[in-house]
Design an enzyme around this catalytic site. Structure first.
Site, PDB file in Angstrom:
ATOM      1  N   ARG A  50      -1.660 -14.523   3.646  1.00 55.55           N
ATOM      2  CA  ARG A  50      -2.498 -13.842   4.657  1.00 55.55           C
ATOM      3  C   ARG A  50      -1.850 -13.973   6.032  1.00 55.55           C
ATOM      4  O   ARG A  50      -1.856 -13.029   6.823  1.00 55.55           O
ATOM      5  CB  ARG A  50      -3.922 -14.440   4.696  1.00 55.55           C
ATOM      6  CG  ARG A  50      -4.726 -14.301   3.435  1.00 55.55           C
ATOM      7  CD  ARG A  50      -5.530 -13.058   3.297  1.00 55.55           C
ATOM      8  NE  ARG A  50      -6.295 -12.629   4.444  1.00 55.55           N
ATOM      9  CZ  ARG A  50      -6.934 -11.458   4.498  1.00 55.55           C
ATOM     10  NH1 ARG A  50      -6.882 -10.630   3.464  1.00 55.55           N
ATOM     11  NH2 ARG A  50      -7.611 -11.097   5.556  1.00 55.55           N
ATOM     12  N   LYS A  97       0.829  -1.210   0.000  1.00 58.65           N
ATOM     13  CA  LYS A  97       0.000   0.000   0.000  1.00 58.65           C
ATOM     14  C   LYS A  97       0.867   1.266   0.000  1.00 58.65           C
ATOM     15  O   LYS A  97       2.063   1.210   0.315  1.00 58.65           O
ATOM     16  CB  LYS A  97      -0.943  -0.050   1.203  1.00 58.65           C
ATOM     17  CG  LYS A  97      -1.921  -1.236   1.119  1.00 58.65           C
ATOM     18  CD  LYS A  97      -3.013  -1.153   2.163  1.00 58.65           C
ATOM     19  CE  LYS A  97      -3.971  -2.324   2.023  1.00 58.65           C
ATOM     20  NZ  LYS A  97      -5.125  -2.240   2.960  1.00 58.65           N
ATOM     21  N   THR A 143      -5.608  -7.364  10.193  1.00 58.52           N
ATOM     22  CA  THR A 143      -5.847  -6.116   9.454  1.00 58.52           C
ATOM     23  C   THR A 143      -5.348  -4.886  10.210  1.00 58.52           C
ATOM     24  O   THR A 143      -4.679  -4.031   9.650  1.00 58.52           O
ATOM     25  CB  THR A 143      -7.371  -5.969   9.183  1.00 58.52           C
ATOM     26  OG1 THR A 143      -7.832  -7.180   8.586  1.00 58.52           O
ATOM     27  CG2 THR A 143      -7.663  -4.809   8.271  1.00 58.52           C
ATOM     28  N   ARG A 188       2.352  -6.631   8.755  1.00 61.31           N
ATOM     29  CA  ARG A 188       1.554  -5.501   9.249  1.00 61.31           C
ATOM     30  C   ARG A 188       2.045  -5.029  10.616  1.00 61.31           C
ATOM     31  O   ARG A 188       2.050  -3.838  10.907  1.00 61.31           O
ATOM     32  CB  ARG A 188       0.068  -5.882   9.281  1.00 61.31           C
ATOM     33  CG  ARG A 188      -0.558  -5.772   7.887  1.00 61.31           C
ATOM     34  CD  ARG A 188      -1.914  -6.406   7.811  1.00 61.31           C
ATOM     35  NE  ARG A 188      -2.625  -5.990   6.609  1.00 61.31           N
ATOM     36  CZ  ARG A 188      -3.767  -6.529   6.201  1.00 61.31           C
ATOM     37  NH1 ARG A 188      -4.304  -7.526   6.889  1.00 61.31           N
ATOM     38  NH2 ARG A 188      -4.362  -6.092   5.120  1.00 61.31           N
ATOM     39  N   PHE A 214     -15.512   2.867   6.726  1.00 62.23           N
ATOM     40  CA  PHE A 214     -14.123   3.210   6.408  1.00 62.23           C
ATOM     41  C   PHE A 214     -13.841   3.308   4.908  1.00 62.23           C
ATOM     42  O   PHE A 214     -12.726   3.616   4.491  1.00 62.23           O
ATOM     43  CB  PHE A 214     -13.163   2.188   7.044  1.00 62.23           C
ATOM     44  CG  PHE A 214     -13.388   0.758   6.610  1.00 62.23           C
ATOM     45  CD1 PHE A 214     -12.836   0.276   5.423  1.00 62.23           C
ATOM     46  CD2 PHE A 214     -14.160  -0.117   7.377  1.00 62.23           C
ATOM     47  CE1 PHE A 214     -13.037  -1.032   5.010  1.00 62.23           C
ATOM     48  CE2 PHE A 214     -14.368  -1.433   6.973  1.00 62.23           C
ATOM     49  CZ  PHE A 214     -13.807  -1.888   5.787  1.00 62.23           C
ATOM     50  N   HIS A 230      -1.896  -5.690   1.184  1.00 68.51           N
ATOM     51  CA  HIS A 230      -3.176  -6.346   0.916  1.00 68.51           C
ATOM     52  C   HIS A 230      -2.885  -7.762   0.433  1.00 68.51           C
ATOM     53  O   HIS A 230      -1.861  -8.001  -0.209  1.00 68.51           O
ATOM     54  CB  HIS A 230      -3.943  -5.591  -0.182  1.00 68.51           C
ATOM     55  CG  HIS A 230      -5.063  -6.390  -0.776  1.00 68.51           C
ATOM     56  ND1 HIS A 230      -6.310  -6.455  -0.198  1.00 68.51           N
ATOM     57  CD2 HIS A 230      -5.099  -7.222  -1.866  1.00 68.51           C
ATOM     58  CE1 HIS A 230      -7.071  -7.277  -0.915  1.00 68.51           C
ATOM     59  NE2 HIS A 230      -6.363  -7.749  -1.931  1.00 68.51           N
TER      60      HIS A 230
HETATM   61  N1  UDP Z   1     -10.028  -1.151   6.812  1.00 66.76           N
HETATM   62  C1  UDP Z   1     -10.180   0.031   7.506  1.00 66.76           C
HETATM   63  N2  UDP Z   1     -10.912   0.004   8.671  1.00 66.76           N
HETATM   64  C2  UDP Z   1     -11.507  -1.107   9.144  1.00 66.76           C
HETATM   65  C3  UDP Z   1     -11.334  -2.308   8.422  1.00 66.76           C
HETATM   66  C4  UDP Z   1     -10.599  -2.292   7.251  1.00 66.76           C
HETATM   67  O1  UDP Z   1      -9.664   1.066   7.104  1.00 66.76           O
HETATM   68  O2  UDP Z   1     -12.162  -1.060  10.193  1.00 66.76           O
HETATM   69  C5  UDP Z   1      -9.224  -1.147   5.558  1.00 66.76           C
HETATM   70  C6  UDP Z   1      -7.853  -1.794   5.728  1.00 66.76           C
HETATM   71  O3  UDP Z   1      -6.925  -1.059   4.978  1.00 66.76           O
HETATM   72  C7  UDP Z   1      -8.048  -3.164   5.138  1.00 66.76           C
HETATM   73  C8  UDP Z   1      -9.054  -2.904   4.041  1.00 66.76           C
HETATM   74  O4  UDP Z   1      -9.889  -1.898   4.573  1.00 66.76           O
HETATM   75  O5  UDP Z   1      -6.849  -3.709   4.672  1.00 66.76           O
HETATM   76  C9  UDP Z   1      -9.889  -4.101   3.648  1.00 66.76           C
HETATM   77  O6  UDP Z   1     -10.517  -4.622   4.807  1.00 66.76           O
HETATM   78  P1  UDP Z   1     -10.604  -6.199   5.085  1.00 66.76           P
HETATM   79  O7  UDP Z   1     -11.590  -6.411   6.172  1.00 66.76           O
HETATM   80  O8  UDP Z   1     -10.842  -6.893   3.788  1.00 66.76           O
HETATM   81  O9  UDP Z   1      -9.148  -6.523   5.656  1.00 66.76           O
HETATM   82  P2  UDP Z   1      -7.912  -7.324   5.017  1.00 66.76           P
HETATM   83  O10 UDP Z   1      -8.480  -8.387   4.165  1.00 66.76           O
HETATM   84  O11 UDP Z   1      -7.118  -6.317   4.232  1.00 66.76           O
HETATM   85  O12 UDP Z   1      -7.151  -7.834   6.197  1.00 66.76           O
HETATM   86 MG    MG Z   2      -9.869  -8.308   2.549  1.00 65.17          MG
END
Ligand code: UDP
Ligand code: MG
Length: 398
Positions: free
Chosen positions: A194, A119, A200, A214, A166, A227
């Site tokens: 993952r 990112k 996340t 992360r 978000f 991501h």
């Molecule tokens: N995100 C955010 N706030 C939240 C949850 C997610 O800003 O409360 C953002 C974060 O950058 C994340 C992306 O949205 O990577 C996609 O969310 P997802 O739940 O798919 O998480 P990931 O698969 O990336 O772990």
């Molecule tokens: Mg995701």
């Protein structure tokens, strides 16, 4: 001719009854090669013998032996997966399928593909370290490029989150600077990538999984460094978004004037040795700005074009062409005032042996092997810089 056909039929037959040989195993693949002279794609059955690292090829259409079983040091079983581009005796072959049941059973689960992205918060300063981490965890990076997303593209990429609190902030963040996208291959790649990313929310990651990317490189729940696709279906969709036919709609940043820039090209031997992340980090640490980046598999014709000025001048010309077509290379656009001469200084003397004696801090001293495998090509003359950058990021790209 008849004997060869017979031999071919026997091979096919023997594959049905398993592919274990006395020593090691034999893997079969279908590979394609684009014959420029004939303007046609030729198909081969490619056999790989793990016991002695030899390969053998059969021309599928003409049903005859094409390459008798021989050593090919550069090709390892790990390099053979669907979509891989391998160089066998100066031919660039694309593996399009597994060639028998044994190979399919044995390799399909451990050669899974996934999609990943660095990112904008981490691209300028941390991409080298993140790439290095990915490589050291045993993933193969098959595709890699830097892309600047527009807000519309970022919104489309994350459309599954549309409507969530978000979402807008996430879209703005994703379009705030370049991202680096890649395709990974490896055992259980979707799950393992993952796991390597971690939770996340970066602060949760620091608590619960401190060794994840992360935890180490993320800032908060939105700026979370990387991501990764959450399923094989998502991986395919996301990969297509950036690398498939749709990807041609992405803003390519090629309609620009190439100036104040020079080319750094990480050579295949260094990429295959897993040094790309470390080299990118060293370039960053020396204060350079990497404004474009992409992995290429160079054809012989392109390489000869790029190296044209060395033909008949440099003794190693043919070996240089061979090296650059022997696997993936990573092109970097290095930008900034004075970048050309400063970058040449960082890269160092042509011969890594000399570099190790005289300029041990240079990239060639640290990552080079010999005059041909000298880690990086960099633009020679000031005026070559923009031309070579344009060659990769505009001409080759189109
Ligand atoms: N995100 C955010 N706030 C939240 C949850 C997610 O800003 O409360 C953002 C974060 O950058 C994340 C992306 O949205 O990577 C996609 O969310 P997802 O739940 O798919 O998480 P990931 O698969 O990336 O772990
Ligand atoms: Mg995701």
């Amino acid at each position: 001719m008849q004997r060869q056909s017979l031999c071919f039929n026997q091979r096919i037959l023997s594959q049905c009854s398993g592919a274990r040989t006395v020593m090691g195993e034999r893997y079969a693949f279908t590979a394609e090669w684009y014959d420029i002279n004939a303007s046609m794609i030729k198909r081969y059955q490619l056999l790989f013998y793990s016991a002695d690292n030899t390969v053998e090829m059969f021309d599928i259409k003409n049903r005859r032996l094409f390459l008798k079983r021989s050593k090919c040091e550069r090709v390892k079983l790990n390099d053979l997966y669907i979509g891989a581009i391998v160089n066998i005796h100066s031919r660039q072959l694309t593996i399009v399928d597994f060639g028998d049941e044994f190979t399919t059973k044995k390799l399909s689960s451990i050669k899974e593909k996934t999609f990943g992205l660095i990112k904008p918060d981490c691209v300028p300063s941390k991409m080298g370290e993140i790439i290095d981490r990915i490589i050291s965890e045993g993933f193969i990076i098959c595709q890699l490029k830097m892309v600047q997303l527009s807000s519309k593209e970022a919104a489309e990429f994350y459309q599954e989150h549309r409507g969530k609190s978000f979402y807008e902030k996430l879209v703005d963040f994703m379009a705030s600077g370049p991202v680096v996208v890649f395709e990974l291959t490896g055992d259980n790649a979707v799950t393992r990538w993952r796991e390597l990313m971690g939770p996340t929310d970066s602060s949760v990651a620091r608590q619960e999984a401190p060794h994840t990317i992360r935890a180490q490189f993320g800032t908060d729940v939105t700026r979370d460094a990387v991501h990764g696709s959450d399923s094989q279906e998502a991986a395919k969709r996301e990969y297509d978004f950036f690398f498939g036919s749709k990807a041609s709609n992405l803003r390519k940043n090629t309609d620009r004037i190439f100036q104040n820039c020079t080319l750094g090209l990480i050579k295949p031997h260094a990429v295959l040795d897993g040094q790309a992340g470390k080299i990118i980090t060293a370039i960053r640490n020396a204060g350079f700005n990497i404004s474009a980046l992409q992995l290429y598999n160079m054809e012989k014709a392109n390489t000869e074009e790029l190296y044209e000025v060395y033909k008949g001048v440099v003794a190693e010309y043919s070996s240089m062409v061979e090296e650059l077509t022997s696997g993936p290379c990573i092109a970097l656009e290095i930008t900034g005032d004075g970048a050309h001469s400063l970058f040449r200084e960082l890269v160092g003397p042509h011969d890594p042996e000399i570099a190790r004696h005289l300029r041990p801090d240079t990239l060639r001293a640290q990552f080079g092997v010999n005059k041909v495998k000298n880690a990086l090509h960099c633009s020679d003359l000031l005026e070559d810089g923009p031309l070579e950058v344009e060659y990769f990021f505009k001409i080759m790209d189109s």
